[in-house]
Design a protein around this motif. Structure first.
Motif, mmCIF file in Angstrom:
data_model
loop_
_atom_site.group_PDB
_atom_site.id
_atom_site.type_symbol
_atom_site.label_atom_id
_atom_site.label_comp_id
_atom_site.label_asym_id
_atom_site.label_seq_id
_atom_site.Cartn_x
_atom_site.Cartn_y
_atom_site.Cartn_z
ATOM 1 N N LEU A 80 79.249 -81.155 -40.156
ATOM 2 C CA LEU A 80 77.824 -81.453 -40.332
ATOM 3 C C LEU A 80 77.550 -81.987 -41.730
ATOM 4 O O LEU A 80 78.016 -81.424 -42.716
ATOM 5 C CB LEU A 80 77.011 -80.170 -40.105
ATOM 6 C CG LEU A 80 75.510 -80.227 -40.304
ATOM 7 C CD1 LEU A 80 74.857 -81.117 -39.244
ATOM 8 C CD2 LEU A 80 74.915 -78.823 -40.248
ATOM 9 N N THR A 81 76.790 -83.066 -41.804
ATOM 10 C CA THR A 81 76.301 -83.560 -43.095
ATOM 11 C C THR A 81 74.845 -83.143 -43.199
ATOM 12 O O THR A 81 74.056 -83.368 -42.279
ATOM 13 C CB THR A 81 76.434 -85.093 -43.201
ATOM 14 O OG1 THR A 81 77.815 -85.436 -43.094
ATOM 15 C CG2 THR A 81 75.891 -85.600 -44.520
ATOM 16 N N TYR A 82 74.501 -82.510 -44.328
ATOM 17 C CA TYR A 82 73.144 -82.010 -44.522
ATOM 18 C C TYR A 82 72.707 -82.211 -45.965
ATOM 19 O O TYR A 82 73.507 -82.440 -46.859
ATOM 20 C CB TYR A 82 73.047 -80.532 -44.117
ATOM 21 C CG TYR A 82 74.049 -79.633 -44.794
ATOM 22 C CD1 TYR A 82 73.740 -78.990 -45.991
ATOM 23 C CD2 TYR A 82 75.307 -79.411 -44.238
ATOM 24 C CE1 TYR A 82 74.660 -78.162 -46.615
ATOM 25 C CE2 TYR A 82 76.226 -78.585 -44.845
ATOM 26 C CZ TYR A 82 75.905 -77.966 -46.039
ATOM 27 O OH TYR A 82 76.818 -77.146 -46.666
ATOM 28 N N ARG A 83 71.395 -82.150 -46.148
ATOM 29 C CA ARG A 83 70.785 -82.379 -47.463
ATOM 30 C C ARG A 83 70.474 -81.034 -48.127
ATOM 31 O O ARG A 83 69.930 -80.138 -47.492
ATOM 32 C CB ARG A 83 69.503 -83.195 -47.290
ATOM 33 C CG ARG A 83 68.868 -83.659 -48.574
ATOM 34 C CD ARG A 83 67.588 -84.447 -48.328
ATOM 35 N NE ARG A 83 67.737 -85.564 -47.419
ATOM 36 C CZ ARG A 83 68.166 -86.789 -47.763
ATOM 37 N NH1 ARG A 83 68.500 -87.032 -49.006
ATOM 38 N NH2 ARG A 83 68.244 -87.742 -46.868
ATOM 39 N N ILE A 84 70.841 -80.938 -49.407
ATOM 40 C CA ILE A 84 70.444 -79.784 -50.223
ATOM 41 C C ILE A 84 69.843 -80.312 -51.519
ATOM 42 O O ILE A 84 70.124 -81.434 -51.923
ATOM 43 C CB ILE A 84 71.635 -78.838 -50.537
ATOM 44 C CG1 ILE A 84 72.720 -79.566 -51.327
ATOM 45 C CG2 ILE A 84 72.207 -78.230 -49.278
ATOM 46 C CD1 ILE A 84 73.776 -78.637 -51.908
ATOM 47 N N GLU A 85 69.023 -79.533 -52.141
ATOM 48 C CA GLU A 85 68.467 -79.846 -53.466
ATOM 49 C C GLU A 85 68.138 -81.321 -53.657
ATOM 50 O O GLU A 85 68.812 -82.032 -54.391
ATOM 51 C CB GLU A 85 69.437 -79.398 -54.558
ATOM 52 C CG GLU A 85 69.739 -77.921 -54.526
ATOM 53 C CD GLU A 85 70.855 -77.536 -55.499
ATOM 54 O OE1 GLU A 85 71.282 -78.393 -56.308
ATOM 55 O OE2 GLU A 85 71.279 -76.381 -55.447
ATOM 56 N N GLY A 86 67.126 -81.792 -52.999
ATOM 57 C CA GLY A 86 66.685 -83.177 -53.169
ATOM 58 C C GLY A 86 67.527 -84.165 -52.399
ATOM 59 O O GLY A 86 67.510 -84.191 -51.181
ATOM 60 N N ASN A 87 68.309 -84.980 -53.127
ATOM 61 C CA ASN A 87 69.085 -86.035 -52.483
ATOM 62 C C ASN A 87 70.569 -85.720 -52.353
ATOM 63 O O ASN A 87 71.347 -86.587 -51.964
ATOM 64 C CB ASN A 87 68.923 -87.354 -53.244
ATOM 65 C CG ASN A 87 67.547 -87.963 -53.042
ATOM 66 O OD1 ASN A 87 66.907 -87.714 -52.031
ATOM 67 N ND2 ASN A 87 67.098 -88.734 -54.000
ATOM 68 N N MET A 130 79.807 -85.551 -37.826
ATOM 69 C CA MET A 130 80.825 -86.569 -38.019
ATOM 70 C C MET A 130 81.193 -87.221 -36.685
ATOM 71 O O MET A 130 81.557 -86.547 -35.730
ATOM 72 C CB MET A 130 82.073 -85.957 -38.657
ATOM 73 C CG MET A 130 83.166 -86.973 -38.923
ATOM 74 S SD MET A 130 84.568 -86.336 -39.852
ATOM 75 C CE MET A 130 85.477 -85.532 -38.543
ATOM 76 N N ALA A 131 81.103 -88.556 -36.657
ATOM 77 C CA ALA A 131 81.524 -89.327 -35.487
ATOM 78 C C ALA A 131 82.991 -89.723 -35.656
ATOM 79 O O ALA A 131 83.785 -89.586 -34.748
ATOM 80 C CB ALA A 131 80.653 -90.559 -35.314
ATOM 81 N N PHE A 132 83.320 -90.218 -36.852
ATOM 82 C CA PHE A 132 84.699 -90.577 -37.182
ATOM 83 C C PHE A 132 84.818 -90.741 -38.684
ATOM 84 O O PHE A 132 83.819 -90.712 -39.404
ATOM 85 C CB PHE A 132 85.157 -91.841 -36.446
ATOM 86 C CG PHE A 132 84.343 -93.077 -36.747
ATOM 87 C CD1 PHE A 132 84.717 -93.958 -37.744
ATOM 88 C CD2 PHE A 132 83.204 -93.367 -36.006
ATOM 89 C CE1 PHE A 132 83.970 -95.101 -38.009
ATOM 90 C CE2 PHE A 132 82.451 -94.509 -36.257
ATOM 91 C CZ PHE A 132 82.852 -95.378 -37.261
#
Length: 189
Positions: A80-87, A130-132
């Motif tokens: 999983l890609t996720y956002r923390i602390e702003g950008n 993630m797709a690839f």
């Protein structure tokens, strides 16, 4: 036969280069107009891996391509890609799903890390799964942003495309001129 095959290969390379140039321009435009949003092409988001927290699956310099995923579709084991602390973006594996006060949250951990991440991730923080991956793709993308990379990946292909098309036009004009000079004597004026 060989000429046909070479033409087909050349046309295929041209199509791929035009697509890559178009995608690059599109994502650069997206990044400039909305810096808070990760640029996306057909729901896919290319991102450079910066750290070794996901080794051996993802290494620094790789490119991870995430696809937009609804929070309810995210499962244990997904990267999983996720956002923390702003950008700031993080890409870690989902190791647990919990519900707090009616809100689904994800417990994450980098594959190379000894401990899980301290904060639980809410669905609204999720960028995608993630797709690839493209090994070394992040370094290539960084190089393409330099002056030399721009020359090599953008201007050189455009130049070669123009030269190739001018050559085709020149050969066609040469054929037309040869046909005119080879006309039978009784047709010549």
């Amino acid at each position: 036969m060989i000429k046909t095959m070479l033409k087909w290969i050349g046309d295929s390379i041209t199509i791929v280069l035009v697509f890559i140039i178009g995608v690059s321009v599109f994502t650069m435009f997206q990044a400039k107009t909305n810096p808070q949003k990760v640029p996306s092409v057909f729901g896919f988001k290319p991102l450079k891996v910066l750290t070794g927290s996901m080794e051996p699956v993802l290494k620094p310099g790789d490119m991870v391509v995430t696809r937009e995923t609804e929070p309810e579709e995210i499962q244990i084991g997904d990267v999983l890609t996720y956002r923390i602390e702003g950008n700031t973006l993080v890409t870690h594996r989902v190791i647990g799903i919990v519900e707090e006060n009616g809100i689904v949250k994800f417990r994450t951990k980098g594959d190379a890390n000894n401990t899980e991440d301290q904060e639980l991730i809410e669905g609204k923080q999720a960028i995608g799964t993630m797709a690839f991956k493209i090994p070394g793709g992040g370094m290539i993308a960084d190089f393409a942003k330099t002056g030399r990379g721009f020359l090599l990946f953008i201007l050189l292909p455009i130049f070669l495309l123009i030269v190739s098309e001018l050559r085709v036009i020149w050969l066609e004009l040469k054929k037309v001129n040869n046909k005119k000079t080879e006309a039978p004597d009784h047709i010549k004026a």
